[in-house]
Scaffold this active site. Structure first.
Site, PDB file in Angstrom:
ATOM      1  N   LEU A   1      85.018  23.958  88.445  1.00 54.83           N
ATOM      2  CA  LEU A   1      84.037  24.758  88.770  1.00 54.83           C
ATOM      3  C   LEU A   1      83.352  25.295  87.684  1.00 54.83           C
ATOM      4  O   LEU A   1      82.221  25.355  87.498  1.00 54.83           O
ATOM      5  CB  LEU A   1      84.345  25.795  89.865  1.00 54.83           C
ATOM      6  CG  LEU A   1      83.287  26.917  90.241  1.00 54.83           C
ATOM      7  CD1 LEU A   1      82.213  26.358  91.001  1.00 54.83           C
ATOM      8  CD2 LEU A   1      83.936  27.984  91.045  1.00 54.83           C
ATOM      9  N   LYS A   2      84.069  25.936  86.760  1.00 56.28           N
ATOM     10  CA  LYS A   2      83.702  26.538  85.521  1.00 56.28           C
ATOM     11  C   LYS A   2      82.970  25.411  84.724  1.00 56.28           C
ATOM     12  O   LYS A   2      81.931  25.811  84.103  1.00 56.28           O
ATOM     13  CB  LYS A   2      85.092  27.032  84.615  1.00 56.28           C
ATOM     14  CG  LYS A   2      84.519  27.478  83.269  1.00 56.28           C
ATOM     15  CD  LYS A   2      83.781  28.706  83.185  1.00 56.28           C
ATOM     16  CE  LYS A   2      83.783  29.037  81.720  1.00 56.28           C
ATOM     17  NZ  LYS A   2      82.832  30.458  81.683  1.00 56.28           N
ATOM     18  N   LEU A   3      83.741  24.298  84.356  1.00 59.55           N
ATOM     19  CA  LEU A   3      82.846  23.272  83.612  1.00 59.55           C
ATOM     20  C   LEU A   3      81.567  22.801  84.303  1.00 59.55           C
ATOM     21  O   LEU A   3      80.683  22.625  83.503  1.00 59.55           O
ATOM     22  CB  LEU A   3      83.622  22.253  83.063  1.00 59.55           C
ATOM     23  CG  LEU A   3      84.670  22.445  82.185  1.00 59.55           C
ATOM     24  CD1 LEU A   3      85.546  21.214  81.711  1.00 59.55           C
ATOM     25  CD2 LEU A   3      84.314  23.460  80.813  1.00 59.55           C
TER      26      LEU A   3
END
Length: 285
Positions: free
Chosen positions: A168-170
């Site tokens: 999700l972050k990337l």
């Protein structure tokens, strides 16, 4: 209940997280060895307690890794070499690393449980409230969420699979960070030709992020055959202005994967499948 958290290592984000935990009454340790004076001042302002790395690891109930992504595996390796002696200690990798890297970190630290975490938002100072996304074993994820209850750090548990938080972050940062770079080169090109103010007027008409417009993905696929050559000309514009043109060439190459879908009426799943690179089973790399 007071917990002891070992913070690896307090940069601007880490020290702000440490300050939030200290405000909740938790003990937060950090290791000053090899750290800059700036880092030392941050740690002091946050009320963190200095400790050598072996002591930090041995005393901590939770080890929170918030360091530059390139150092994530090295940091985990240092902890693994020392060995986590306390039963129940949790290692939280909150770095912007790929899911495969966080799996490697979990394997290296086994049997110590690892929670995959990701911070989205600015450091929790001045009223800002970032979200800490968590994925991994539910019991441990709940325990980490409880640490931040009542702080300016919001938590959201994604499930019990390691890698979800990192993905999700990337996925988010790939858009946010690349779009900012694109904005810089676009503005630079417009400025070179004396039309920067006009570019800003055009841009100000849009206030919504393209990222939420997923219905446009199939439309992009259908128009890729036209957009690719246009962006190759945009690359030439940037080169003439003395600006980097590699991003435009890369996007044109990406659009070329949709060359076979000219004016097709695809749905989102079909458009994404066409975008994915087919892998040779004999050469998966």
């Amino acid at each position: 209940m007071t917990s002891t958290i070992g913070l690896l290592h307090p940069g601007s984000m880490g020290s702000a997280f440490g300050a939030q935990l200290r405000a909740r009454g938790h003990i937060v340790l950090w290791c000053p060895d090899g750290r800059s004076d700036t880092t030392r001042r941050r740690a002091e302002r946050a009320g963190l307690e200095a400790a050598a790395l072996p002591e930090l690891v041995s005393r901590s109930d939770v080890l929170l890794s918030l360091c530059p992504p390139a150092a994530a595996e090295e940091t985990a390796g240092q902890v693994a070499e020392l060995g986590v002696s306390e039963a129940g200690t949790i290692y939280v990798d909150a770095n912007a690393v790929s899911p495969s890297r966080v799996v490697n970190i979990a394997d290296r630290l086994a049997p110590t449980p690892v929670i995959d975490a990701a911070v989205v938002g600015s450091p929790p100072v001045g009223g800002k409230s970032p979200t800490l996304y968590l994925s991994g074993a539910v019991e441990q994820a709940d325990r980490i969420a409880e640490l931040f209850a009542g702080t300016d750090v919001r938590t959201h548990i994604l499930g019990d699979s390691i890698g979800k938080a990192s993905a999700l972050k990337l996925a988010y940062s790939s858009y946010q960070k690349v779009s900012r770079v694109l904005a810089a080169v676009a503005y630079g090109a417009a400025d070179t030709y004396g039309v920067a103010d006009e570019l800003l007027v055009i841009a100000a008409k849009r206030t919504r992020s393209y990222l939420v417009e997923t219905d446009y993905i199939p439309k992009t696929a259908a128009r890729a055959w036209r957009w690719g050559p246009e962006l190759e000309d945009a690359a030439a514009l940037l080169a003439d202005a003395g600006l980097p043109d590699s991003l435009m060439h890369a996007v044109a190459a990406t659009l070329a994967r949709w060359d076979g879908n000219r004016d097709d009426q695809l749905d989102i799943a079909e458009a994404l499948e066409a975008l994915r690179l087919e892998r040779d089973p004999d050469n998966p790399s």
